[in-house]
Design a protein around this motif. Structure first.
Motif, mmCIF file in Angstrom:
data_model
loop_
_atom_site.group_PDB
_atom_site.id
_atom_site.type_symbol
_atom_site.label_atom_id
_atom_site.label_comp_id
_atom_site.label_asym_id
_atom_site.label_seq_id
_atom_site.Cartn_x
_atom_site.Cartn_y
_atom_site.Cartn_z
ATOM 1 N N ALA A 164 -8.443 30.935 -3.051
ATOM 2 C CA ALA A 164 -9.559 31.663 -3.650
ATOM 3 C C ALA A 164 -9.576 33.066 -3.050
ATOM 4 O O ALA A 164 -9.173 33.264 -1.895
ATOM 5 N N TRP A 165 -10.051 34.034 -3.822
ATOM 6 C CA TRP A 165 -10.104 35.404 -3.331
ATOM 7 C C TRP A 165 -11.272 36.136 -3.974
ATOM 8 O O TRP A 165 -11.779 35.750 -5.033
ATOM 9 N N GLN A 166 -11.702 37.209 -3.320
ATOM 10 C CA GLN A 166 -12.782 38.051 -3.835
ATOM 11 C C GLN A 166 -12.561 39.482 -3.371
ATOM 12 O O GLN A 166 -12.140 39.722 -2.231
ATOM 13 N N TYR A 167 -12.841 40.428 -4.265
ATOM 14 C CA TYR A 167 -12.667 41.839 -3.949
ATOM 15 C C TYR A 167 -13.897 42.604 -4.421
ATOM 16 O O TYR A 167 -14.277 42.540 -5.595
ATOM 17 N N SER A 168 -14.548 43.291 -3.508
ATOM 18 C CA SER A 168 -15.737 44.077 -3.825
ATOM 19 C C SER A 168 -15.313 45.461 -4.302
ATOM 20 O O SER A 168 -14.775 46.260 -3.530
ATOM 21 N N LEU A 169 -15.564 45.706 -5.597
ATOM 22 C CA LEU A 169 -15.189 47.000 -6.172
ATOM 23 C C LEU A 169 -16.196 48.087 -5.819
ATOM 24 O O LEU A 169 -15.842 49.236 -5.582
ATOM 25 N N ALA A 170 -17.476 47.723 -5.823
ATOM 26 C CA ALA A 170 -18.565 48.650 -5.533
ATOM 27 C C ALA A 170 -19.759 47.812 -5.096
ATOM 28 O O ALA A 170 -19.663 46.590 -4.936
ATOM 29 N N GLU A 171 -20.897 48.455 -4.931
ATOM 30 C CA GLU A 171 -22.067 47.743 -4.422
ATOM 31 C C GLU A 171 -22.442 46.554 -5.296
ATOM 32 O O GLU A 171 -22.801 45.490 -4.795
ATOM 33 N N ARG A 172 -22.339 46.677 -6.611
ATOM 34 C CA ARG A 172 -22.768 45.608 -7.516
ATOM 35 C C ARG A 172 -21.612 44.971 -8.287
ATOM 36 O O ARG A 172 -21.818 43.999 -8.993
ATOM 37 N N PRO A 223 0.808 -1.227 0.000
ATOM 38 C CA PRO A 223 0.000 0.000 0.000
ATOM 39 C C PRO A 223 0.842 1.277 0.000
ATOM 40 O O PRO A 223 1.964 1.311 0.517
ATOM 41 N N GLU A 224 0.279 2.310 -0.585
ATOM 42 C CA GLU A 224 0.861 3.649 -0.519
ATOM 43 C C GLU A 224 0.598 4.256 0.858
ATOM 44 O O GLU A 224 -0.436 4.001 1.473
ATOM 45 N N ARG A 225 1.515 5.073 1.310
ATOM 46 C CA ARG A 225 1.279 5.867 2.517
ATOM 47 C C ARG A 225 1.705 7.303 2.248
ATOM 48 O O ARG A 225 2.853 7.562 1.881
ATOM 49 N N ALA A 226 0.761 8.231 2.445
ATOM 50 C CA ALA A 226 1.031 9.655 2.253
ATOM 51 C C ALA A 226 1.087 10.349 3.600
ATOM 52 O O ALA A 226 0.114 10.313 4.370
ATOM 53 N N ASN A 227 2.219 10.971 3.890
ATOM 54 C CA ASN A 227 2.376 11.795 5.087
ATOM 55 C C ASN A 227 2.315 13.255 4.636
ATOM 56 O O ASN A 227 3.138 13.698 3.825
ATOM 57 N N GLU A 228 1.338 13.978 5.173
ATOM 58 C CA GLU A 228 1.008 15.283 4.604
ATOM 59 C C GLU A 228 0.876 16.338 5.690
ATOM 60 O O GLU A 228 0.427 16.065 6.808
ATOM 61 N N VAL A 229 1.244 17.561 5.320
ATOM 62 C CA VAL A 229 1.046 18.719 6.181
ATOM 63 C C VAL A 229 0.390 19.819 5.359
ATOM 64 O O VAL A 229 0.731 20.022 4.181
ATOM 65 N N VAL A 230 -0.576 20.499 5.950
ATOM 66 C CA VAL A 230 -1.311 21.580 5.287
ATOM 67 C C VAL A 230 -1.361 22.772 6.237
ATOM 68 O O VAL A 230 -1.655 22.617 7.426
ATOM 69 N N VAL A 231 -1.076 23.959 5.710
ATOM 70 C CA VAL A 231 -1.179 25.203 6.463
ATOM 71 C C VAL A 231 -1.950 26.204 5.615
ATOM 72 O O VAL A 231 -1.666 26.364 4.418
ATOM 73 N N GLY A 232 -2.930 26.859 6.218
ATOM 74 C CA GLY A 232 -3.698 27.842 5.468
ATOM 75 C C GLY A 232 -4.399 28.823 6.380
ATOM 76 O O GLY A 232 -4.407 28.675 7.606
ATOM 77 N N PHE A 233 -4.988 29.832 5.768
ATOM 78 C CA PHE A 233 -5.772 30.781 6.548
ATOM 79 C C PHE A 233 -6.848 31.400 5.661
ATOM 80 O O PHE A 233 -6.774 31.352 4.427
ATOM 81 N N SER A 234 -7.845 31.962 6.302
ATOM 82 C CA SER A 234 -8.847 32.777 5.632
ATOM 83 C C SER A 234 -8.841 34.153 6.292
ATOM 84 O O SER A 234 -8.786 34.257 7.521
ATOM 85 N N HIS A 235 -8.894 35.179 5.461
ATOM 86 C CA HIS A 235 -8.851 36.541 5.986
ATOM 87 C C HIS A 235 -9.868 37.395 5.251
ATOM 88 O O HIS A 235 -9.977 37.344 4.022
ATOM 89 N N ASP A 236 -10.619 38.151 6.027
ATOM 90 C CA ASP A 236 -11.564 39.106 5.460
ATOM 91 C C ASP A 236 -11.153 40.504 5.898
ATOM 92 O O ASP A 236 -11.050 40.787 7.102
ATOM 93 N N ALA A 237 -10.897 41.353 4.920
ATOM 94 C CA ALA A 237 -10.467 42.716 5.211
ATOM 95 C C ALA A 237 -11.545 43.723 4.840
ATOM 96 O O ALA A 237 -11.259 44.836 4.425
ATOM 97 N N GLY A 238 -12.786 43.310 4.959
ATOM 98 C CA GLY A 238 -13.874 44.201 4.590
ATOM 99 C C GLY A 238 -14.307 43.951 3.167
ATOM 100 O O GLY A 238 -15.163 43.112 2.902
ATOM 101 N N ARG A 239 -13.692 44.660 2.236
ATOM 102 C CA ARG A 239 -14.037 44.493 0.824
ATOM 103 C C ARG A 239 -13.277 43.347 0.174
ATOM 104 O O ARG A 239 -13.598 42.931 -0.936
ATOM 105 N N PHE A 240 -12.279 42.835 0.870
ATOM 106 C CA PHE A 240 -11.432 41.802 0.279
ATOM 107 C C PHE A 240 -11.411 40.568 1.172
ATOM 108 O O PHE A 240 -11.281 40.667 2.397
ATOM 109 N N SER A 241 -11.533 39.401 0.554
ATOM 110 C CA SER A 241 -11.443 38.134 1.270
ATOM 111 C C SER A 241 -10.493 37.220 0.515
ATOM 112 O O SER A 241 -10.482 37.202 -0.720
#
Length: 693
Positions: A553-561, A483-501
């Motif tokens: 993934a990221w998103q930036y709100s330019l204006a209301e719409r 059998p295969e064995r995968a040893n893995e490490v993952v590091v991440g974060f989510s940040h919301d700066a108001g208009r930007f996520s």
């Protein structure tokens, strides 16, 4: 890479950082839990897509819109899920919490092909390492899907439903769907049906033949819901006929699958509940190399009748304790496979490709989840017992000396010990920390395993029955694989700066005993393969490998719409026991979309960018591909809650390109030369209308 390539790639990579710097000071908006873009959402733990809003015919194609995910495509409805460099049966794919036992040795009926997009309510990809409770084997990740069966109603029975149709100009691809649901607050009966049709697809370099399709999907279900219990009972049918798979040596003539399943959950006390699930499917699958593509000479015509059936189950107890939640469970997959190759012009010709193959997985797991004000901890341990076996094989009806050589290979296989047993432990650790209202970190460690597939063990003669690998090489199996064995490490974060996520993750995975093809040392098999195809086969073997990369993934709100959004994915894979790259990995890729959302309509142009991929596998004779960019345009109009009009224009500028994960053409008679990578579709207009009541 030309100037547009460089500009687009730079925008994908650097625009999030620039917009983050501009919007960090904006603290007006509350921090959302997820990045949401037109039916798609991304968090630190999962990416969720409302698939019924995606104008697709292959559900697997939605993976291209998910950070870290992609698909290996061998035909219009044969998308094989890929996530962070792992693909095929290394990734667990569930439909309504249970998987599918494939019927074909070349993965023509991939799990996601059982889900027509307009009947699929959602698809969720777990970001990072899959929990031990998700599936018995999930070394490369987990994808969960759910059919759109409607909702429970009020006190009185009512009728709801959906009728929809879509049409795509390229290949005259059409999809029609209907759902009818009778429900009150406790009972729900749903009937689903979808029909997909299409002819050959055009590219800027000509027509891909064969690339037609015909698929019918039906589902009947009953649901029950109360304050203490929930039940779902369903039966379904998939009929696929005459569907081209030009990257494989044969095409689909039919796939007939019956599916049944049961889900049940009940609260036993205030702190104790139980869940159970069961599913069974039975597949009959006929494929050939002469019905849809240019037929070879009569003596070389082949058809393969394959069968697969299996049971998948799980049962779990959930304890809600003061300091943590505890889940204890059992799960398993009991599968059987067989495949016989014949020649319709020669009654005596017969090859037992796989015979009475069994692969049973039984597992037990324990999972602890502890929640605090600003943190969440998950610890999981599981033990799996995998047992496999195969019946005797034979071959007949060939001229000498081929027949003698094949019978010698068969005798060696039949006299060997074909029973294999493996026992392995998996462990997963996950920690989420909410540093502030706007920032959440995630840290994951995992050690997960996968036992060899039945193809990797029991492919006794050199053939391309390789689970959709589609590298054009013959392979032979090896019953000495571990059998295969995968040893893995993952590091991440989510940040919301108001208009930007933004939600990025980095990962590193070291895979011991990774299974892939290496030059065969079986001289008789080498001779047979050379006589059949002109080249020696590869033999499945255990090697050492590593994969690493990142996605976001990221998103930036330019204006209301107005808003911008995008994804970026990068994976690098290579063998560590010698200097070579892993096969069929997506290059650096990303997308940038500009959305405008009015009250009743939305429009979104997007640019999809793929870098070149020249880090290719030498052992698989993999071809390099150039980078490209494609511009798409989507439009939605919802004049009322009950009516939606859709339009989409793909490849707006009619770009000529080759997706690295699309296979090599194996079909004669196509405008794409034999042995050349298939091209992407030319400019394509799609329209649709969906009505609900």
């Amino acid at each position: 890479m030309n100037t547009l390539h460089l500009a687009a790639a730079a925008a994908c990579v650097f625009l999030p950082a620039l917009t983050a710097a501009q919007s960090t000071s904006n603290n007006d908006a509350a921090a959302p839990e997820e990045i949401v873009v037109l039916g798609r959402s991304v968090t630190t733990t999962a990416t969720r897509v409302e698939v019924d809003r995606e104008m697709l015919v292959d559900t697997a194609r939605v993976l291209k819109d998910i950070p870290g995910a992609n698909l290996n495509s061998n035909g219009l409805i044969t998308g094989i899920a890929q996530y962070r460099g792992m693909y095929g049966d290394r990734i667990a794919v569930d439909i309504d919490e249970t998987g599918i036992v494939s019927g074909g040795p070349n993965a023509m009926d991939t799990p996601l092909s059982y889900l027509s997009p307009m009947l699929t309510e959602e698809l969720v990809v777990d970001r990072g390492i899959a929990s031990v409770s998700r599936a018995p084997e999930s070394i490369g990740g987990y994808i969960g899907t759910r059919l759109a069966r409607g909702d429970f109603g009020g006190d009185e029975f009512g009728i709801t439903g959906t009728l929809g149709t879509r049409y795509s100009s390229n290949g005259d691809v059409s999809t029609s769907v209907g759902r009818l649901t009778f429900a009150n607050a406790s009972h729900r009966v749903s009937m689903l049906a979808e029909l997909d049709n299409g002819s050959s697809i055009d590219t800027p370099e000509g027509e891909i033949r064969p690339s037609e399709l015909h698929r019918e999907r039906y589902d009947l279900s009953y649901g029950y819901s109360s304050s203490a219990s929930e039940v779902l009972l369903y039966a379904g049918r998939l009929d696929t006929e005459d569907a081209g798979t030009p990257a494989l040596p044969m095409d689909i003539r039919y796939i007939k699958t019956d599916l049944v399943g049961l889900q049940w959950s009940r609260s036993l006390t205030e702190t104790l509940s139980m869940e159970a699930r069961y599913a069974y499917n039975d597949v009959e699958h006929l494929m050939d190399n002469f019905g849809l593509r240019q037929a070879p000479p009569a003596m070389q015509q082949r058809q393969n009748l394959a069968e697969g059936k299996g049971t998948q189950f799980g049962i779990a107890l959930l304890y809600d304790l003061d300091l943590f939640d505890l889940r204890v469970g059992l799960d398993g997959v009991l599968a059987e496979h067989g495949a016989t190759i014949t020649n319709p012009n020669m009654a005596m010709f017969r090859v037992s490709n796989f015979n009475d193959v069994e692969r049973d997985v039984l597992g037990a797991y324990l999972e602890v989840n502890a929640q605090r004000d600003n943190s969440q901890l998950e610890l999981g341990l599981s033990y799996k017992s995998i047992s496999t076996n195969a019946g005797t094989v034979d071959a007949m009806g060939m001229p000498e000396p081929m027949l003698t050589n094949l019978m010698t290979l068969a005798d060696r296989f039949n006299t060997s010990d074909r029973s294999q047993d493996y026992g392995r432990m998996d462990a997963v650790f996950k920690y989420r920390y909410r540093r502030s209202e706007r920032t959440e970190w995630t840290f994951e460690l995992g050690s997960k395993t996968r036992a060899p597939s039945y193809q990797e063990l029991y492919l006794w003669l050199p053939l391309e029955a390789t689970g959709g690998l589609a590298d054009g090489r013959n392979y032979i199996g090896d019953m000495n694989l571990v059998p295969e064995r995968a040893n893995e490490v993952v590091v991440g974060f989510s940040h919301d700066a108001g208009r930007f996520s933004v939600s990025p993750q980095l990962f590193y995975r070291d895979v011991n005993n990774y299974i892939q093809g290496v030059p065969s040392t079986n001289m008789l098999a080498n001779m047979v393969s050379t006589m059949m195809s002109g080249s020696a086969p590869l033999m499945y073997a255990n090697v050492e490998a590593k994969l690493w990369g990142g996605d976001m993934a990221w998103q930036y709100s330019l204006a209301e719409r107005w808003s911008l959004d995008g994804i970026v994915s990068y994976v690098r894979g290579e063998r560590t026991d010698l200097d070579d790259n892993l096969y069929r990995l997506a290059p650096l890729n990303g997308s940038i979309g500009l959305s405008y959302a009015a009250d009743a309509w939305r429009i979104k142009p997007e640019v999809v960018i793929y870098a070149k991929q020249d880090r290719v596998s030498q052992y698989n004779s993999e071809q390099a591909t150039a980078g490209y960019e494609v511009v798409n345009l989507a439009f939605f109009w919802e004049p009322s809650e009950a009516l939606r009009f859709e339009a989409r224009l793909d490849n707006l500028f009619d770009e000529t390109y080759q997706d690295h994960l699309v296979g090599i053409n194996r079909a004669g008679g196509s405008d794409i030369p034999f042995g050349q990578r298939l091209y992407g579709a030319e400019r394509t207009m799609s329209i649709g209308v969906i009505a609900s009541f």
